[in-house]
Design a protein around this motif. Structure first.
Motif, PDB file in Angstrom:
ATOM      1  N   UNK A 337       0.657  -1.143   0.028  1.00 40.19           N
ATOM      2  CA  UNK A 337      -0.055  -0.026   0.041  1.00 40.19           C
ATOM      3  C   UNK A 337       0.811   1.483   0.042  1.00 40.19           C
ATOM      4  N   UNK A 338       0.589   2.183  -1.004  1.00 41.56           N
ATOM      5  CA  UNK A 338       1.625   3.528  -0.980  1.00 41.56           C
ATOM      6  C   UNK A 338       0.540   4.607  -1.298  1.00 41.56           C
ATOM      7  N   UNK A 339      -0.602   4.591  -0.976  1.00 39.86           N
ATOM      8  CA  UNK A 339      -1.620   5.592  -1.085  1.00 39.86           C
ATOM      9  C   UNK A 339      -1.697   6.156   0.343  1.00 39.86           C
ATOM     10  N   UNK A 340      -1.365   7.412   0.381  1.00 34.78           N
ATOM     11  CA  UNK A 340      -1.429   7.984   1.818  1.00 34.78           C
ATOM     12  C   UNK A 340      -2.771   7.913   2.587  1.00 34.78           C
ATOM     13  N   UNK A 341      -3.804   7.999   1.746  1.00 33.54           N
ATOM     14  CA  UNK A 341      -5.059   7.840   2.589  1.00 33.54           C
ATOM     15  C   UNK A 341      -5.439   6.548   2.871  1.00 33.54           C
ATOM     16  N   UNK A 342      -5.114   5.459   2.252  1.00 28.75           N
ATOM     17  CA  UNK A 342      -5.254   4.119   2.398  1.00 28.75           C
ATOM     18  C   UNK A 342      -4.313   3.772   3.358  1.00 28.75           C
ATOM     19  N   UNK A 343      -3.125   4.041   3.520  1.00 26.79           N
ATOM     20  CA  UNK A 343      -2.367   3.879   4.668  1.00 26.79           C
ATOM     21  C   UNK A 343      -2.889   4.503   5.862  1.00 26.79           C
ATOM     22  N   UNK A 344      -3.257   5.720   6.045  1.00 25.14           N
ATOM     23  CA  UNK A 344      -3.882   6.175   7.219  1.00 25.14           C
ATOM     24  C   UNK A 344      -5.006   5.483   7.833  1.00 25.14           C
ATOM     25  N   UNK A 345      -6.017   5.188   6.636  1.00 23.22           N
ATOM     26  CA  UNK A 345      -7.109   4.184   7.293  1.00 23.22           C
ATOM     27  C   UNK A 345      -6.873   3.163   7.948  1.00 23.22           C
ATOM     28  N   UNK A 346      -5.859   2.314   7.293  1.00 25.08           N
ATOM     29  CA  UNK A 346      -5.523   0.977   7.755  1.00 25.08           C
ATOM     30  C   UNK A 346      -4.655   1.102   9.253  1.00 25.08           C
ATOM     31  N   UNK A 347      -3.573   2.144   9.270  1.00 27.64           N
ATOM     32  CA  UNK A 347      -3.137   2.120  10.425  1.00 27.64           C
ATOM     33  C   UNK A 347      -3.761   2.533  11.572  1.00 27.64           C
ATOM     34  N   UNK A 348      -4.907   3.239  11.281  1.00 28.68           N
ATOM     35  CA  UNK A 348      -5.729   3.739  12.404  1.00 28.68           C
ATOM     36  C   UNK A 348      -6.419   2.445  12.848  1.00 28.68           C
ATOM     37  N   UNK A 349      -6.985   1.659  12.133  1.00 29.29           N
ATOM     38  CA  UNK A 349      -7.533   0.371  12.649  1.00 29.29           C
ATOM     39  C   UNK A 349      -6.477  -0.666  13.328  1.00 29.29           C
ATOM     40  N   UNK A 350      -5.266  -0.881  12.666  1.00 30.48           N
ATOM     41  CA  UNK A 350      -4.432  -1.591  13.155  1.00 30.48           C
ATOM     42  C   UNK A 350      -3.752  -1.311  14.479  1.00 30.48           C
ATOM     43  N   UNK A 351      -3.690   0.016  14.746  1.00 33.16           N
ATOM     44  CA  UNK A 351      -3.008   0.694  16.053  1.00 33.16           C
ATOM     45  C   UNK A 351      -3.973   1.340  16.663  1.00 33.16           C
ATOM     46  N   UNK A 352      -5.447   1.164  16.606  1.00 28.87           N
ATOM     47  CA  UNK A 352      -6.209   1.767  17.406  1.00 28.87           C
ATOM     48  C   UNK A 352      -6.082   1.582  18.893  1.00 28.87           C
ATOM     49  N   UNK A 353      -6.418   2.647  19.811  1.00 28.62           N
ATOM     50  CA  UNK A 353      -6.398   2.342  20.985  1.00 28.62           C
ATOM     51  C   UNK A 353      -7.532   1.180  21.623  1.00 28.62           C
ATOM     52  N   UNK A 354      -7.381   0.537  22.714  1.00 33.04           N
ATOM     53  CA  UNK A 354      -6.242   0.572  23.583  1.00 33.04           C
ATOM     54  C   UNK A 354      -5.004  -0.336  22.915  1.00 33.04           C
ATOM     55  N   UNK A 355      -3.807   0.119  23.248  1.00 32.68           N
ATOM     56  CA  UNK A 355      -2.711  -0.800  22.850  1.00 32.68           C
ATOM     57  C   UNK A 355      -2.002  -1.346  23.969  1.00 32.68           C
ATOM     58  N   UNK A 356      -2.350  -0.757  25.200  1.00 31.01           N
ATOM     59  CA  UNK A 356      -1.901  -1.329  26.542  1.00 31.01           C
ATOM     60  C   UNK A 356      -3.041  -1.726  27.465  1.00 31.01           C
ATOM     61  N   UNK A 357      -2.625  -2.872  27.964  1.00 33.10           N
ATOM     62  CA  UNK A 357      -3.732  -3.541  28.633  1.00 33.10           C
ATOM     63  C   UNK A 357      -3.353  -3.686  30.213  1.00 33.10           C
ATOM     64  N   UNK A 358      -3.921  -4.171  31.013  1.00 31.15           N
ATOM     65  CA  UNK A 358      -3.542  -4.341  32.151  1.00 31.15           C
ATOM     66  C   UNK A 358      -2.483  -5.473  32.312  1.00 31.15           C
ATOM     67  N   UNK A 359      -2.778  -6.430  31.666  1.00 32.71           N
ATOM     68  CA  UNK A 359      -2.008  -7.608  31.736  1.00 32.71           C
ATOM     69  C   UNK A 359      -1.104  -7.836  30.642  1.00 32.71           C
TER      70      UNK A 359
END
Length: 537
Positions: A337-359
């Motif tokens: 993927x090299x389209x900026x808008x597509x990269x943005x959409x996909x990263x926002x899903x892959x790295x959506x909060x939360x990324x840290x959990x209690x355990x």
């Protein structure tokens, strides 16, 4: 009414499921019996170590899980040995040398009990200081290893969830943590001897290097820490800087370590003929590095909020697979993927909060020898922010590789404008572009005060700055940043993915360097990692 033996055999033969259950129950019973005998032997051995005064000795894994029902002929024994309070590196080395003899005796006794070849390594010992438990730092980066596992205390013969104090005093400075983990890893390898006393740490006599590269790299990290980050980004992995720092560490202890000081000097192209470094020499170096690292003042760590969600035992590869499927639906094999808008959409899903959990913190970035958990992600407009690194992401490759356990995402980063804080940056960029410098990428560390004033890393570390002609405290007002001013790349994967297996670090780093030069090695990486084990978390 009793069944005759022949009738029972016929009854079982006619019912394969019941017969399988019967045999499985019998195997589980035998496993539990062997496990109990092994625990008895280990407890007796642990209680005999009064001369060494360990604070505690624990076992874990299949030996105690489900009362040993899964402990079998192919199982190994895992031990956690908590050293007594020994603040000096040389005294710890002496303790470990003496303890090594007891470890050989234990291997011999375990071999007799479990009927294993004397050449086989049966028991893995992770020797830790209390600091490592309090910081909850495991040699392989397993998140929450000391705080979340079930342990069996071999001295008191009691089972506990998490070791006392685990996670109570976290280490925030990444490089301090890396040095602590490396020392723990080296102790584990030093103690990895079989019943014959065959060592895993062999004498080091490489003609090209003064000491093993991991030792020199971590010595370079100490130098980076002591320079308060005000040096070339990437200097923490420079083996020449590391060798210089080891020379200083040894010179400070030359009266106690005259022979090692001389041997290391001979290996740095001195007038003397180079001599090999023994396993004890190597252990001594890494313990000196450990002491130097923990003397550096680390910033306070902020644990996840108490109301953070929990994964409740979900393996990180399962969590990553769910995020991957949501972000890259339909992807099979390698898709770019090299389209900026597509990269943005996909990263926002892959790295959506939360990324840290209690355990757990299930997502990691890696380049091989350098890796870390991913705690935060945000879009800054001109670039993205992962943890504290500013990244102008230009290309993304999603790799769905045979099984969900092997999925990963490759990230390629373009250069950002330099901050203007460092006079050396332009020349470093030219070196990288020409391939003349020691590094294949370059970044700047700096801080933003009140969201607008830029200061160097060293100013940030000192906590005061001159702003608008006035000297003032910036504590609590500054946000640390890293900015890549050349091309850069890394991989995002599950913390327990095989791709993060320590044995693969060097190969992965070589692939990443080749990718920076325009070569596509993703298929090679995908093929190689399926032969590696997935991690525990």
């Amino acid at each position: 009414m009793k069944l005759e033996t022949t009738s029972l055999q016929a009854f079982l033969a006619a019912r394969p499921v019941l017969r399988a259950w019967f045999m499985l129950s019998k195997e589980e019973t035998l496993s539990q019996q062997v496990a109990e005998k092994t625990l008895k032997l280990l407890s007796s051995w642990a209680n005999s170590l009064t001369e060494f005064k360990p604070q505690a000795i624990y076992t874990l894994g299949s030996l105690v899980y489900l009362d040993g029902a899964q402990f079998g002929a192919k199982s190994d024994v895992d031990l956690i040995v908590v050293l007594p309070e020994i603040p000096d590196a040389l005294e710890r080395v002496q303790w470990l040398e003496g303890f090594l003899k007891c470890k050989v005796n234990l291997e011999d006794e375990l071999g007799k009990l479990l009927r294993k070849d004397r050449k086989e390594l049966i028991c893995s010992v992770v020797a830790v200081t209390p600091l490592e438990i309090y910081a909850d730092l495991h040699k392989d980066g397993a998140h929450g290893f000391f705080s979340n596992n079930q342990f069996f205390d071999l001295i008191t013969r009691k089972s506990i969830k998490g070791l006392p104090g685990a996670g109570s005093s976290l280490i925030a400075e990444r490089l301090v943590g890396e040095c602590v983990r490396q020392a723990q890893k080296w102790r584990n390898t030093f103690l990895a001897v079989n019943a014959l006393g065959d060592p895993r740490v062999l004498p080091f006599d490489d003609a090209n290097d003064a000491a093993p590269k991991p030792i020199m790299r971590h010595a370079a990290m100490v130098q980076r820490l002591e320079d308060e980050g005000d040096d070339n980004p990437g200097a923490e992995y420079d083996v020449d800087i590391g060798a210089d720092r080891i020379t200083v560490l040894l010179n400070e202890r030359r009266k106690s370590l005259p022979e090692l000081t001389r041997r290391f000097a001979s290996r740095r192209k001195g007038r003397m003929a180079p001599e090999p470094l023994s396993s004890t020499d190597q252990l001594t170096m890494i313990e000196l590095i450990f002491d130097a690292a923990i003397q550096v003042e680390a910033k306070s760590a902020s644990p996840p909020a108490q109301d953070a969600p929990a994964l409740n035992g979900m393996h990180s590869t399962v969590f990553f697979a769910q995020r991957f499927a949501d972000a890259f639906p339909g992807v099979r094999g390698v898709v770019w993927f090299d389209d900026p808008n597509e990269i943005k959409q996909r990263l926002e899903v892959l790295l959506a909060a939360p990324l840290e959990f209690k355990d757990a913190t299930p997502l990691w970035w890696t380049r091989g020898n350098s890796n870390l958990t991913i705690s935060t992600f945000s879009d800054l407009g001109k670039c993205y922010l992962i943890n504290y690194d500013e990244l102008a992401i230009t290309k993304v490759a999603a790799v769905n590789n045979k099984s969900y356990k092997y999925n990963f995402v490759y990230i390629e980063v373009g250069p950002l404008e330099p901050t203007g804080l460092y006079d050396s940056t332009p020349s470093r960029i030219v070196e990288v572009e020409k391939g003349e410098g020691p590094f294949t990428y370059y970044s700047e560390e700096y801080a933003i005060v009140d969201g607008k004033h830029l200061v160097t890393r060293s100013v940030y570390d000192d906590g005061s700055a001159v702003i608008g002609g006035k000297l003032q405290s910036i504590k609590g007002r500054a946000e640390l940043r890293g900015r890549y001013v050349t091309k850069y790349n890394f991989i995002i994967a599950a913390g327990g993915a095989s791709l993060l297996d320590q044995s693969y670090d060097s190969e992965l780093e070589e692939h990443m360097e080749a990718m920076l030069k325009g070569e596509d090695h993703l298929k090679e990486i995908a093929e190689e990692i399926v032969r590696l084990p997935t991690g525990r978390f």
